[in-house]
Motif scaffolding. Structure first.
Motif, short mmCIF file in Angstrom:
data_model
loop_
_atom_site.label_atom_id
_atom_site.label_comp_id
_atom_site.label_asym_id
_atom_site.label_seq_id
_atom_site.Cartn_x
_atom_site.Cartn_y
_atom_site.Cartn_z
N VAL A 75 37.54 63.00 29.90
CA VAL A 75 37.78 61.70 29.26
C VAL A 75 36.59 60.76 29.40
CG1 VAL A 75 40.30 61.82 29.59
CG2 VAL A 75 38.90 60.51 31.22
N GLY A 76 35.58 61.16 30.14
CA GLY A 76 34.45 60.24 30.34
C GLY A 76 33.10 60.91 30.23
N TRP A 77 32.78 61.64 31.23
CA TRP A 77 31.43 62.19 31.35
C TRP A 77 31.06 63.07 30.17
CZ3 TRP A 77 26.75 61.99 32.46
CH2 TRP A 77 25.96 63.12 32.63
N LYS A 127 44.35 57.96 27.71
CA LYS A 127 42.97 57.53 27.60
C LYS A 127 42.49 57.49 26.16
CE LYS A 127 42.70 57.17 32.01
NZ LYS A 127 43.30 55.95 32.54
N ASP A 128 41.37 56.78 26.06
CA ASP A 128 40.74 56.45 24.80
C ASP A 128 40.47 57.61 23.85
OD1 ASP A 128 39.61 54.47 23.35
OD2 ASP A 128 37.60 54.80 24.16
#
Ligand SMILES: [Zn+2]
Lengths: 299, 289
Positions: free
Chosen positions: A54-56, A98-99
């Motif tokens: 969800v991020g990296w 999450k986004d």
């Protein structure tokens, strides 16, 4: 032509792959949460994995101009470790909101055990509650029965087939999956199973309605360029560009746009990672390619 | 009015959808457990629009007057709503915040790091923020390093120096770091000069902003080295080096300055930084087009 690869495990791929994908016209990808080739034994491993997709990983993709989404779920293989599975269930709602999450998945059956069945159902309910599409992984062994059973269970839970993607189809499953109104995805594997040639035949026979393709490239022998390569083969075989566009871009977009988190404008003006400019792009050094990640690990 | 009350009022005011507005209002007052807090925090992604704030001039003036440190123009609505949850939650412990960050996506991490300086127990979270600097995601790094008063207030000298070196390395706009001049130190100046030598050895440039942090700590030996590099630099590099020389008490620097015939235009460090940053952005956009 622009492409979406709606099923690819980028955490196992290199920056060379990202470069090649970007060059081949892939503008957006979806990374379903899956297993890592060997079972995890601690819930923390799941947490860090979910956190990275969800991020990296989205950040990594953005450096190559590719928009990255993911799906969140407990895969069927690891559902068989029940005490761990319980802990993972607690984590899922936190990550599923999450986004860049466009579905609950990939979930479904592997060996079709009771534990797999239990967590498949729990996660179907979660998708319902969060109003997210579902990505179903169909088993590699006993595929046909597993696929039919997956659809039966989904319908038992009152899920609308048009919000579900059934993946890894083949000639044996395609008809019933299409007939029941599901998004019907095909994984193009190099050498084995579904190859590009067979896929061309499927599209010739069934057209492009609700059908799309992906690479499912991961840590095994696989090809992150399966989608653009198959598209080329289709064009070479005289399939119209409208159909190719539907199968290699538009249908996947429509299926996952139902999450509310994926839209064409996310990449049509170039992929910017949130509000600031790409790291490395503003290099003091003219003509240096963007520095990619790890070398910035000072602290 | 307390900052928390003001932020709440501003958030609710921005939310046009009544259902969402009452959801947030109710959550702000009712959250008692970490579990409820984490889910509510995560739901902001789904519920709250992401645009910029539509503040009236008077709203802007009120908050600027009362909380000049809090630069509300840097906040989007979803970020501000996350901040309101954080500042309202009465039990926010180091443990809870650590867990929240470990399950946060990029937008959420940005919101968290922007919020921490304004929490009542801000000082407790220093290890979390120091750890945050270890990220490789530029936007998260920026949320901590740029326009954020936290590092200058709570980082130790070594932590501060690590952040600055990393910011230089990642080519971030140094002039946007709060209290960059107040926290200059000799150790940092030497670390940065070493860094410049490494870059020069690889035939690479360094940001002209580097000299801002070396200014005041230049030695005779470093001065000679720098002067040699000056001719190779472009106009931006030279402006920054000249400024360092002007600020220096070193005899050699003053003598060198006196030997120069050309007039030196006065320029601020912020201007040097901002010129460099915007020039690079423009170059980058041109290469993308
Ligand atoms: Zn997969």
């Amino acid at each position: 032509m622009k492409f979406i690869d709606p099923h690819i495990h980028m955490t196992s791929r290199t920056t060379n792959d990202y470069e090649a994908m970007s060059k081949a016209g892939i503008v957006a990808i979806i990374e379903p949460a899956f297993w890592l080739g060997q079972p995890r034994t601690e819930v923390g491993s799941f947490k860090d994995y979910f956190s990275s997709i969800v991020g990296w990983e989205a950040f990594r993709a953005s450096q190559f101009g590719i928009k990255h989404y993911c799906t969140i779920g407990l895969n069927s293989k690891e559902a068989n470790n029940e005490s761990l599975a319980e802990e993972v269930m607690e984590l899922l709602p936190l990550f599923a909101l999450k986004d860049n999450v466009v579905a609950i998945g990939e979930i479904g059956y592997d060996d079709q055990t009771a534990a797999e069945d239990k967590y498949f159902r729990v996660q179907i309910e979660l998708a319902k509650e969060l109003e997210l599409p579902i990505l179903v992984h169909t088993p590699h062994r006993d595929k046909k029965r597993g696929t039919l059973r997956s659809m039966d269970v989904l319908e038992e839970h009152g899920i609308d087939p048009s919000t579900v993607i059934i993946d890894h189809n083949n000639e044996e499953t395609v008809e019933s999956v299409l007939e029941r109104g599901y998004w019907t995805a095909f994984t193009i594997y190099p050498n084995t199973k579904m190859g590009s040639e067979r896929m061309v035949a499927v599209v010739e026979k069934y057209g492009s309605n609700k059908i799309f393709i992906d690479s499912s490239a991961d840590w095994g022998v696989s090809d992150p360029l399966s989608v653009p390569k198959t598209a080329q083969l289709m064009l070479d075989k005289g399939i119209t560009s409208e159909i190719v566009q539907a199968v290699c871009y538009q249908n996947a977009l429509e299926a996952y746009a139902q999450s509310g988190n994926m839209k064409e404008s996310d990449w049509s003006d170039g992929v910017h990672f949130d509000q600031s400019i790409l790291y490395g792009g503003n290099s003091v050094l003219r003509g240096q390619p963007p520095k990619k990640s790890d070398d910035s690990n000072i602290i | 009015m307390r900052l928390s009350e003001l932020i709440k009022e501003y958030c609710l005011n921005e939310l046009k959808d009544e259902k969402i507005k009452s959801w947030l209002d109710q959550k702000l007052h009712s959250i008692k457990t970490d579990k409820d807090f984490f889910i509510s925090f995560a739901l902001i992604n789904k519920k709250i629009p992401r645009g910029h704030l539509q503040l009236s001039l008077s709203q802007l003036q009120i908050i600027q007057l009362k909380y000049p440190e809090f630069n509300i123009e840097n906040w989007t609505l979803d970020q501000l709503c996350r901040f309101s949850l954080l500042i309202y939650y009465p039990l926010l412990s180091v443990e809870s915040l650590t867990k929240l960050i470990s399950v946060a996506d990029t937008r959420e991490q940005i919101s968290i790091f922007k919020s921490i300086p304004y929490l009542e127990n801000a000082s407790y979270f220093a290890p979390i923020v120091v750890n945050g600097i270890r990220t490789n995601i530029v936007d998260v790094f920026d949320a901590i390093a740029l326009k954020n008063p936290y590092p200058a207030s709570y980082f130790s000298q070594d932590e501060w120096n690590q952040m600055i070196l990393k910011a230089v390395f990642m080519e971030r706009p140094i002039y946007q770091i709060k209290d960059i001049d107040q926290r200059k130190n000799e150790k940092l100046a030497h670390i940065l000069f070493d860094y410049a030598r490494e870059r020069w050895a690889a035939s690479r440039r360094v940001t002209p902003e580097l000299w801002r942090m070396i200014s005041g700590y230049i030695t005779e030996k470093l001065f000679v080295e720098m002067i040699k590099k000056m001719a190779e630099g472009n106009a931006q590099d030279q402006k920054a080096m000249l400024k360092l020389i002007q600020e220096s008490n070193l005899d050699a620097a003053q003598q060198w300055l006196n030997s120069q015939s050309t007039q030196i235009e006065p320029i601020s460090w912020d201007q040097i930084g901002s010129d460099f940053w915007h020039n690079n952005q423009a170059l980058q956009n041109a290469s993308k087009a």
